[in-house]
Structure formats: structure tokens, C-alpha cells
Design a protein around this motif. Structure first.
Motif, PDB file in Angstrom:
ATOM      1  N   SER A   1     -17.871 -14.564 -14.770  1.00 16.16           N
ATOM      2  CA  SER A   1     -17.534 -15.941 -15.093  1.00 16.16           C
ATOM      3  C   SER A   1     -17.485 -16.097 -16.603  1.00 16.16           C
ATOM      4  CB  SER A   1     -18.585 -16.865 -14.486  1.00 16.16           C
ATOM      5  OG  SER A   1     -18.319 -18.203 -14.824  1.00 16.16           O
ATOM      6  N   THR A   2     -16.676 -17.022 -17.070  1.00 19.34           N
ATOM      7  CA  THR A   2     -16.530 -17.209 -18.512  1.00 19.34           C
ATOM      8  C   THR A   2     -17.420 -18.320 -19.053  1.00 19.34           C
ATOM      9  OG1 THR A   2     -14.661 -18.664 -18.111  1.00 19.34           O
ATOM     10  CG2 THR A   2     -14.175 -16.345 -18.583  1.00 19.34           C
ATOM     11  N   GLY A   3     -17.845 -19.266 -18.219  1.00 21.78           N
ATOM     12  CA  GLY A   3     -18.705 -20.362 -18.663  1.00 21.78           C
ATOM     13  C   GLY A   3     -20.068 -20.263 -18.025  1.00 21.78           C
ATOM     14  N   SER A   4     -20.946 -21.180 -18.381  1.00 19.89           N
ATOM     15  CA  SER A   4     -22.287 -21.217 -17.803  1.00 19.89           C
ATOM     16  C   SER A   4     -22.205 -21.653 -16.340  1.00 19.89           C
ATOM     17  CB  SER A   4     -23.146 -22.193 -18.596  1.00 19.89           C
ATOM     18  OG  SER A   4     -24.450 -22.216 -18.102  1.00 19.89           O
ATOM     19  N   VAL A   5     -22.897 -20.931 -15.462  1.00 19.18           N
ATOM     20  CA  VAL A   5     -22.853 -21.232 -14.034  1.00 19.18           C
ATOM     21  C   VAL A   5     -24.101 -21.991 -13.600  1.00 19.18           C
ATOM     22  CG1 VAL A   5     -21.419 -19.219 -13.514  1.00 19.18           C
ATOM     23  CG2 VAL A   5     -23.890 -19.041 -13.331  1.00 19.18           C
ATOM     24  N   GLU A   6     -23.965 -22.730 -12.516  1.00 25.72           N
ATOM     25  CA  GLU A   6     -25.100 -23.471 -11.981  1.00 25.72           C
ATOM     26  C   GLU A   6     -25.795 -22.715 -10.861  1.00 25.72           C
ATOM     27  OE1 GLU A   6     -24.447 -27.572 -11.131  1.00 25.72           O
ATOM     28  OE2 GLU A   6     -23.002 -27.747 -12.757  1.00 25.72           O
ATOM     29  N   GLN A   7     -25.040 -21.889 -10.106  1.00 27.54           N
ATOM     30  CA  GLN A   7     -25.614 -21.146  -8.986  1.00 27.54           C
ATOM     31  C   GLN A   7     -25.141 -19.703  -9.013  1.00 27.54           C
ATOM     32  OE1 GLN A   7     -24.459 -23.364  -5.480  1.00 27.54           O
ATOM     33  NE2 GLN A   7     -26.352 -24.540  -5.590  1.00 27.54           N
ATOM     34  N   ILE A   8     -25.990 -18.830  -8.475  1.00 30.07           N
ATOM     35  CA  ILE A   8     -25.654 -17.412  -8.332  1.00 30.07           C
ATOM     36  C   ILE A   8     -25.677 -17.087  -6.849  1.00 30.07           C
ATOM     37  CG2 ILE A   8     -26.288 -15.042  -8.887  1.00 30.07           C
ATOM     38  CD1 ILE A   8     -27.864 -16.197 -11.284  1.00 30.07           C
ATOM     39  N   SER A   9     -24.612 -16.486  -6.375  1.00 24.83           N
ATOM     40  CA  SER A   9     -24.511 -16.080  -4.981  1.00 24.83           C
ATOM     41  C   SER A   9     -24.785 -14.582  -4.885  1.00 24.83           C
ATOM     42  CB  SER A   9     -23.108 -16.392  -4.456  1.00 24.83           C
ATOM     43  OG  SER A   9     -22.959 -15.908  -3.149  1.00 24.83           O
ATOM     44  N   PHE A  10     -25.669 -14.205  -3.973  1.00 20.45           N
ATOM     45  CA  PHE A  10     -25.993 -12.801  -3.733  1.00 20.45           C
ATOM     46  C   PHE A  10     -25.363 -12.407  -2.408  1.00 20.45           C
ATOM     47  CE2 PHE A  10     -29.228 -14.528  -6.463  1.00 20.45           C
ATOM     48  CZ  PHE A  10     -29.417 -13.541  -7.410  1.00 20.45           C
ATOM     49  N   GLN A  11     -24.385 -11.507  -2.443  1.00 20.61           N
ATOM     50  CA  GLN A  11     -23.673 -11.040  -1.262  1.00 20.61           C
ATOM     51  C   GLN A  11     -24.273  -9.705  -0.832  1.00 20.61           C
ATOM     52  OE1 GLN A  11     -20.930 -12.633   0.091  1.00 20.61           O
ATOM     53  NE2 GLN A  11     -20.991 -14.264  -1.435  1.00 20.61           N
ATOM     54  N   LEU A  12     -24.939  -9.698   0.315  1.00 19.96           N
ATOM     55  CA  LEU A  12     -25.566  -8.471   0.801  1.00 19.96           C
ATOM     56  C   LEU A  12     -24.607  -7.683   1.675  1.00 19.96           C
ATOM     57  CD1 LEU A  12     -29.072  -9.916   1.716  1.00 19.96           C
ATOM     58  CD2 LEU A  12     -28.229  -9.088  -0.487  1.00 19.96           C
ATOM     59  N   LYS A  13     -24.774  -6.368   1.716  1.00 16.09           N
ATOM     60  CA  LYS A  13     -23.874  -5.531   2.521  1.00 16.09           C
ATOM     61  C   LYS A  13     -23.997  -5.834   4.007  1.00 16.09           C
ATOM     62  CE  LYS A  13     -27.025  -1.781   1.545  1.00 16.09           C
ATOM     63  NZ  LYS A  13     -27.181  -0.676   0.642  1.00 16.09           N
ATOM     64  N   SER A  14     -25.090  -6.464   4.426  1.00 14.20           N
ATOM     65  CA  SER A  14     -25.280  -6.853   5.821  1.00 14.20           C
ATOM     66  C   SER A  14     -24.415  -8.047   6.206  1.00 14.20           C
ATOM     67  CB  SER A  14     -26.745  -7.209   6.063  1.00 14.20           C
ATOM     68  OG  SER A  14     -27.089  -8.379   5.332  1.00 14.20           O
ATOM     69  N   GLY A  15     -23.833  -8.708   5.202  1.00 19.08           N
ATOM     70  CA  GLY A  15     -23.057  -9.915   5.447  1.00 19.08           C
ATOM     71  C   GLY A  15     -23.818 -11.184   5.119  1.00 19.08           C
ATOM     72  N   ARG A  62     -26.313 -16.761 -18.427  1.00 16.28           N
ATOM     73  CA  ARG A  62     -25.945 -17.623 -17.285  1.00 16.28           C
ATOM     74  C   ARG A  62     -24.438 -17.594 -17.040  1.00 16.28           C
ATOM     75  NH1 ARG A  62     -29.305 -23.074 -17.305  1.00 16.28           N
ATOM     76  NH2 ARG A  62     -28.256 -23.223 -15.332  1.00 16.28           N
ATOM     77  N   ARG A  63     -23.880 -16.375 -17.028  1.00 13.46           N
ATOM     78  CA  ARG A  63     -22.451 -16.199 -16.813  1.00 13.46           C
ATOM     79  C   ARG A  63     -22.139 -15.462 -15.511  1.00 13.46           C
ATOM     80  NH1 ARG A  63     -20.387 -13.357 -22.035  1.00 13.46           N
ATOM     81  NH2 ARG A  63     -18.557 -13.195 -20.728  1.00 13.46           N
ATOM     82  N   VAL A  64     -23.131 -15.263 -14.650  1.00 11.39           N
ATOM     83  CA  VAL A  64     -22.927 -14.518 -13.398  1.00 11.39           C
ATOM     84  C   VAL A  64     -22.854 -15.511 -12.250  1.00 11.39           C
ATOM     85  CG1 VAL A  64     -23.879 -12.811 -11.826  1.00 11.39           C
ATOM     86  CG2 VAL A  64     -24.118 -12.501 -14.291  1.00 11.39           C
ATOM     87  N   LYS A  65     -21.746 -15.469 -11.531  1.00  7.25           N
ATOM     88  CA  LYS A  65     -21.535 -16.373 -10.399  1.00  7.25           C
ATOM     89  C   LYS A  65     -21.851 -15.684  -9.072  1.00  7.25           C
ATOM     90  CE  LYS A  65     -18.228 -19.657 -10.467  1.00  7.25           C
ATOM     91  NZ  LYS A  65     -16.886 -20.201 -10.505  1.00  7.25           N
ATOM     92  N   GLU A  66     -21.591 -14.372  -9.010  1.00 12.12           N
ATOM     93  CA  GLU A  66     -21.773 -13.635  -7.759  1.00 12.12           C
ATOM     94  C   GLU A  66     -22.247 -12.225  -8.067  1.00 12.12           C
ATOM     95  OE1 GLU A  66     -18.874 -13.850  -4.385  1.00 12.12           O
ATOM     96  OE2 GLU A  66     -18.553 -11.773  -4.979  1.00 12.12           O
ATOM     97  N   ILE A  67     -23.189 -11.752  -7.247  1.00 17.50           N
ATOM     98  CA  ILE A  67     -23.668 -10.377  -7.326  1.00 17.50           C
ATOM     99  C   ILE A  67     -23.482  -9.778  -5.940  1.00 17.50           C
ATOM    100  CG2 ILE A  67     -25.640  -8.875  -7.751  1.00 17.50           C
ATOM    101  CD1 ILE A  67     -26.724 -11.043  -9.630  1.00 17.50           C
ATOM    102  N   ARG A  68     -22.704  -8.706  -5.864  1.00 20.27           N
ATOM    103  CA  ARG A  68     -22.343  -8.108  -4.582  1.00 20.27           C
ATOM    104  C   ARG A  68     -22.952  -6.722  -4.446  1.00 20.27           C
ATOM    105  NH1 ARG A  68     -17.602  -9.092  -1.076  1.00 20.27           N
ATOM    106  NH2 ARG A  68     -17.499 -10.922  -2.394  1.00 20.27           N
TER     107      ARG A  68
END
Length: 100
Positions: A1-15, A62-68
Motif C-alpha cells: 500500500s502507498t498510504g497509511s492503512v487502518e487494518q491489516i488482513s492476514f490471509q492464511l493458507k488454510s483459507g 503502517r503501509r501493509v494492507k495484507e499479509i499472505r
């Protein structure tokens, strides 16, 4: 993400998917051998993989929106200098309360 994020989503391999308010991260620990550990008021998130330096820096900014999370075998598909997350462990007091 290029701006400051409010939430971070963690995507697990289990779904499964966890979402955490970025402002909830109270403390962060990084060690190349141990990975990244995020501490929040609700629990602990451990992130393991390779080339995590950039992720750590972006989390601080605070630039990470999603971690997969990818499987360890999928790690072989990426270039050796790519950021690859092979494990996300999420320990949450809230999840324990509901039996997960």
C-alpha cells in the motif's frame, strides 16, 4: 500500500482470514532468524519466512494492507530475493474465548 492503512488482513493458507486494526499493534519484534512478532492487546502474531526486512519496515510505517501465507513448497517458486511468508501463527485471547 502507498498510504497509511487502518487494518491489516492476514490471509492464511488454510483459507482463514484475520483482520487487525493497524493501531492495535503495540509492539513489534524482528529478527532475521525468528521472523516478525506483532503484539497487540488481544494476542500475538508470529510471521516467519524469508527476506522479511521490507515487510518489517512497511509494518512500522503502517503501509501493509495484507499479509499472505504461502506453503513452504510454494517458496521454491519465488526468486531467492523475494519476500515469502511461510507461516503466520495467530494467538488471540478472543479466539480462545469462542473455542478456536
Amino acid at each position: 500500500s502507498t498510504g497509511s492503512v487502518e487494518q491489516i488482513s492476514f490471509q492464511l493458507k488454510s483459507g482463514c482470514q484475520h483482520t487487525l486494526a493497524a493501531s492495535e499493534i503495540m509492539e513489534m519484534y524482528y529478527d532475521a532468524a525468528q521472523g516478525i512478532i506483532l503484539f497487540s492487546s488481544f494476542g500475538v502474531i508470529r510471521i516467519r519466512g524469508r527476506n522479511l526486512e521490507t515487510l518489517h519496515r512497511y509494518l512500522k510505517e503502517r503501509r501493509v494492507k495484507e499479509i499472505r501465507e504461502f506453503s513452504e513448497r510454494a517458496d521454491l517458486l519465488f526468486a531467492s530475493d523475494a519476500l515469502v511468508i511461510t507461516s503466520i501463527e495467530y494467538e488471540s485471547e478472543n479466539l480462545r474465548r469462542v473455542g478456536l
